[in-house]
Design an enzyme around this catalytic site. Structure first.
Site: not given
Ligand code: XIL
Length: 302
Positions: A127, A169, A235
């Site tokens: 990100e 990512n 994801e």
């Molecule tokens: C999220 C997790 O699912 C949560 O449990 C945590 O509190 C915050 O992070 N993008 C990403 C992930 O790359 O690491 C994130 O995961 C969701 C959004």
């Protein structure tokens, strides 16, 4: 009928899920994990606040439990994530300039070296681009060490584990028309042209009412692949329910199947009750662990 992993393997792909160490003792959770998925991503356990809570003190206990669970069962692991603007421990906020730059690269080197030979793919940087229409980098402490922080991180990761697939990512890179998508495409093209070691783009694929699966999703995956990198859907979750949700999951699976370099799909959790999303039912299994219409749609599409 086959499992998700078995169906994906028929075209040389994988089907993965995010996993949290605290749930491995839940027999329903572990039962679905062990049966359906052949790739595992620690949901939070490899983030910087978890692996280096104090500078120079590395903690791998929780992440190792997930890695061991996966490798003992013949599954592969996606490492997530080395450098992210979020999930940072407090000590990082007190650093800047060359001290932060050195700490950042040391973190990449130490964590990748700890897992050398055991990680299939690393989300080296997560990100790093801003939302909106500018196509610019996101402001962060890492970005303030210089625009070349991303390539420095990829070089450090490659040196520490030459066998791992190295990914950039991000989210909001599912729609070709989006400025962030174009910005990531430009970065990857530039990295390939200059020999920066990048192997893969991770497309997070968090879909919701306000962020539906775009019509040009497959075309976007093709654009990334055309630069000479793999694409991984890293994801995946889709808000909604029933036949509409199933149709959206089907479209995502079909898009991956249509692009030879789309290497696999990871859903961001197992049951709806395991989801990070505050509300909704965005995953493939319901709270009781039973497969939903979306599960059958994906399985059929693979
Ligand atoms: C999220 C997790 O699912 C949560 O449990 C945590 O509190 C915050 O992070 N993008 C990403 C992930 O790359 O690491 C994130 O995961 C969701 C959004």
């Amino acid at each position: 009928s086959p499992t998700l992993a078995e169906a994906a393997q028929r075209t040389g792909r994988y089907f993965g899920t995010a996993v949290t160490a605290g749930k491995l003792a839940d027999p329903v959770y572990a039962g679905i994990l062990d049966r359906e998925f052949d790739v595992v991503t620690p949901e939070n356990e490899m983030k910087l606040d978890a692996t280096q809570p104090q500078q120079g003190r590395f903690v791998f206990t929780a992440a190792d439990r997930i890695v061991d669970h996966a490798l003992q069962r013949g599954k592969r692991v996606r490492g997530h994530t080395l450098l992210w603007h979020s999930g940072q421990p407090g000590w990082l906020n007190n650093l800047g300039g060359t001290a932060l730059r050195a700490a950042m690269l040391d973190h990449v080197t130490q964590v990748v070296a700890h897992y050398r030979g055991r990680i299939h793919s690393w989300d080296v940087v997560n990100e790093a681009f801003a939302d909106g229409t500018t196509g610019r980098r996101r402001d962060s402490n890492f970005q303030r060490t210089g625009d070349d922080w991303i390539e420095a991180a990829f070089r450090a990761a490659r040196a520490a584990d030459p066998g791992a697939t190295l990914c950039y990512n991000d989210y909001n890179v599912e729609d070709r028309a989006h400025a962030k998508t174009q910005a990531v495409l430009r970065m990857v093209r530039d990295f390939k042209a200059r020999g920066v070691p990048i192997d893969c783009v991770g497309v997070q694929s968090h879909f919701a009412g306000g962020n539906p699966v775009p019509a040009d999703f497959e075309a976007t995956l093709r654009d990334f692949a055309a630069l000479g990198v793999d694409v991984q859907l890293t994801e995946l979750d889709v808000e909604g329910s029933g036949a509409t949700q199933a149709q959206n999951f089907r479209r995502v699976a079909q898009a991956c199947l249509a692009v030879p370099r789309c290497a696999g799909i990871t859903v961001w959790g197992i049951r709806d009750t395991d989801s990070w999303r505050a509300s909704g039912t965005p995953l493939l299994f319901d709270g009781a662990g039973d497969p939903k219409p979306a599960y059958h749609a994906v399985l059929h599409a693979l």
